[in-house]
Design an enzyme around this catalytic site. Sequence first.
Site, PDB file in Angstrom:
ATOM      1  N   ASN A  11     -23.125  26.459 -26.157  1.00 38.59           N
ATOM      2  CA  ASN A  11     -21.683  26.826 -24.286  1.00 38.59           C
ATOM      3  C   ASN A  11     -20.461  27.797 -25.122  1.00 38.59           C
ATOM      4  OD1 ASN A  11     -20.408  27.663 -22.505  1.00 38.59           O
ATOM      5  ND2 ASN A  11     -19.835  26.184 -21.405  1.00 38.59           N
ATOM      6  N   TRP A  12     -20.948  29.056 -25.078  1.00 37.77           N
ATOM      7  CA  TRP A  12     -20.177  30.295 -25.945  1.00 37.77           C
ATOM      8  C   TRP A  12     -18.632  30.030 -24.271  1.00 37.77           C
ATOM      9  CZ3 TRP A  12     -23.731  34.364 -27.647  1.00 37.77           C
ATOM     10  CH2 TRP A  12     -24.411  34.513 -28.566  1.00 37.77           C
ATOM     11  N   LYS A  13     -18.439  29.981 -23.702  1.00 40.20           N
ATOM     12  CA  LYS A  13     -17.807  29.950 -22.788  1.00 40.20           C
ATOM     13  C   LYS A  13     -17.481  31.464 -22.872  1.00 40.20           C
ATOM     14  CE  LYS A  13     -16.636  24.824 -24.023  1.00 40.20           C
ATOM     15  NZ  LYS A  13     -15.803  23.674 -24.124  1.00 40.20           N
ATOM     16  N   HIS A 100     -19.875  22.721 -15.067  1.00 38.20           N
ATOM     17  CA  HIS A 100     -18.861  22.578 -16.141  1.00 38.20           C
ATOM     18  C   HIS A 100     -17.648  21.720 -16.010  1.00 38.20           C
ATOM     19  CE1 HIS A 100     -17.051  22.302 -19.773  1.00 38.20           C
ATOM     20  NE2 HIS A 100     -18.690  22.888 -20.924  1.00 38.20           N
ATOM     21  N   GLU A 102     -14.910  22.318 -17.045  1.00 38.72           N
ATOM     22  CA  GLU A 102     -14.160  23.542 -16.873  1.00 38.72           C
ATOM     23  C   GLU A 102     -14.044  24.062 -15.782  1.00 38.72           C
ATOM     24  OE1 GLU A 102     -15.019  25.210 -21.062  1.00 38.72           O
ATOM     25  OE2 GLU A 102     -14.021  23.483 -21.626  1.00 38.72           O
ATOM     26  N   GLU A 172     -20.735  15.069 -20.147  1.00 44.88           N
ATOM     27  CA  GLU A 172     -19.858  15.952 -21.441  1.00 44.88           C
ATOM     28  C   GLU A 172     -18.502  14.659 -21.021  1.00 44.88           C
ATOM     29  OE1 GLU A 172     -20.262  19.720 -23.184  1.00 44.88           O
ATOM     30  OE2 GLU A 172     -20.070  20.024 -20.933  1.00 44.88           O
ATOM     31  N   GLY A 178     -13.328  19.719 -26.793  1.00 42.58           N
ATOM     32  CA  GLY A 178     -12.408  20.726 -27.188  1.00 42.58           C
ATOM     33  C   GLY A 178     -11.739  19.764 -28.157  1.00 42.58           C
ATOM     34  N   SER A 218     -17.763  17.934 -28.393  1.00 41.07           N
ATOM     35  CA  SER A 218     -16.949  17.987 -29.885  1.00 41.07           C
ATOM     36  C   SER A 218     -17.684  17.310 -31.199  1.00 41.07           C
ATOM     37  CB  SER A 218     -15.838  16.932 -30.417  1.00 41.07           C
ATOM     38  OG  SER A 218     -14.410  17.167 -29.389  1.00 41.07           O
ATOM     39  N   GLY A 239     -20.004  23.657 -27.358  1.00 40.43           N
ATOM     40  CA  GLY A 239     -19.115  24.648 -27.285  1.00 40.43           C
ATOM     41  C   GLY A 239     -18.368  25.290 -29.024  1.00 40.43           C
ATOM     42  N   GLY A 240     -17.177  24.675 -29.364  1.00 39.89           N
ATOM     43  CA  GLY A 240     -16.233  25.397 -30.578  1.00 39.89           C
ATOM     44  C   GLY A 240     -18.252  25.692 -31.509  1.00 39.89           C
TER      45      GLY A 240
HETATM   46  P1  13P Z   1     -17.033  21.372 -27.433  1.00 38.32           P
HETATM   47  O1  13P Z   1     -17.974  21.220 -29.071  1.00 38.32           O
HETATM   48  O2  13P Z   1     -16.163  22.724 -27.786  1.00 38.32           O
HETATM   49  O3  13P Z   1     -16.143  19.892 -27.644  1.00 38.32           O
HETATM   50  O4  13P Z   1     -17.113  21.908 -25.961  1.00 38.32           O
HETATM   51  C1  13P Z   1     -18.066  20.959 -25.564  1.00 38.32           C
HETATM   52  C2  13P Z   1     -18.397  21.743 -24.281  1.00 38.32           C
HETATM   53  O5  13P Z   1     -17.672  21.851 -23.400  1.00 38.32           O
HETATM   54  C3  13P Z   1     -19.550  21.951 -24.314  1.00 38.32           C
HETATM   55  O6  13P Z   1     -20.137  22.598 -23.011  1.00 38.32           O
END
Ligand code: 13P
Length: 258
Positions: A11-13, A100, A102, A172, A178, A218, A239-240
Amino acid sequence: MPDRKPYVGGNWKMNTTSDSSTSLARGVCEACEAAQGAVDVVVFPPSPYLIGVASIFKSRPSAIRVGAQDLYHEAEGAFTGEVSVGMGADCGCEHALAGHSERRHVIGESDELINAKVKAMLAGGLTCVLCVGELLEEREAGKTNEVNERQLRTGLADVGLRQMENVVIAYEPVWAIGTGKTASPEDAQAAHEFIRGLLVELYNDDVANRTRIIYGGSVKPSNAATLFAQPDIDGGLIGGASLKVDDFAAIVKAASGA
Ligand code: 13P
């Protein structure tokens, strides 16, 4: 992971540019080549870059698929700023995220809106990754299972047994996203086991056994293998670390068991 093909999503957000999204896609393509048969690998770029990223994977050829981070449930019309499921598919998406954290907690999406999106994604032929997970205060109040149950029951309302073939659940925990704080493998396994048990209740043993339940929050190369070794964790939503080719490839490799 009995009979369930691991699934790893990147997920590149709201990151990358037109150029960096295509170079990241090229990098992922090369670095994940060996594991592609053993793991479903899907990247979720920002919507303006979907076409560019999809064209990289098409030209290779590659087993990596492209997904949307969010799509709207209405087919067309006066919905300023939204992108429909049909538009996502037209841009090369075969997968999409719904719910998600967010979108739930920053943008303010309700369980009911998320359910409408899940149904529209499935009706539009996409694989839907329904994300659920509790806030820190909900975990501390002992409400982890209650929150996951509510988000799953509402998110999957009116989703039929056959449609579950195209559903992946992402657990999640919001406090782990994050933050660098990963759920312990035991805590993550407990939540995944609870979710699988709920799928038995909502559907049947077969659906529960076949549905991939992936962990997000994470995930890094250093913790991926231990998380994926848990019996009910079938991969990850990253994510990251998905923005770094080497880290993402190491996580995909961990999911392949290699
Ligand atoms: P991180 O891996 O940056 O914690 O993000 C997880 C995430 O929200 C994937 O959708």
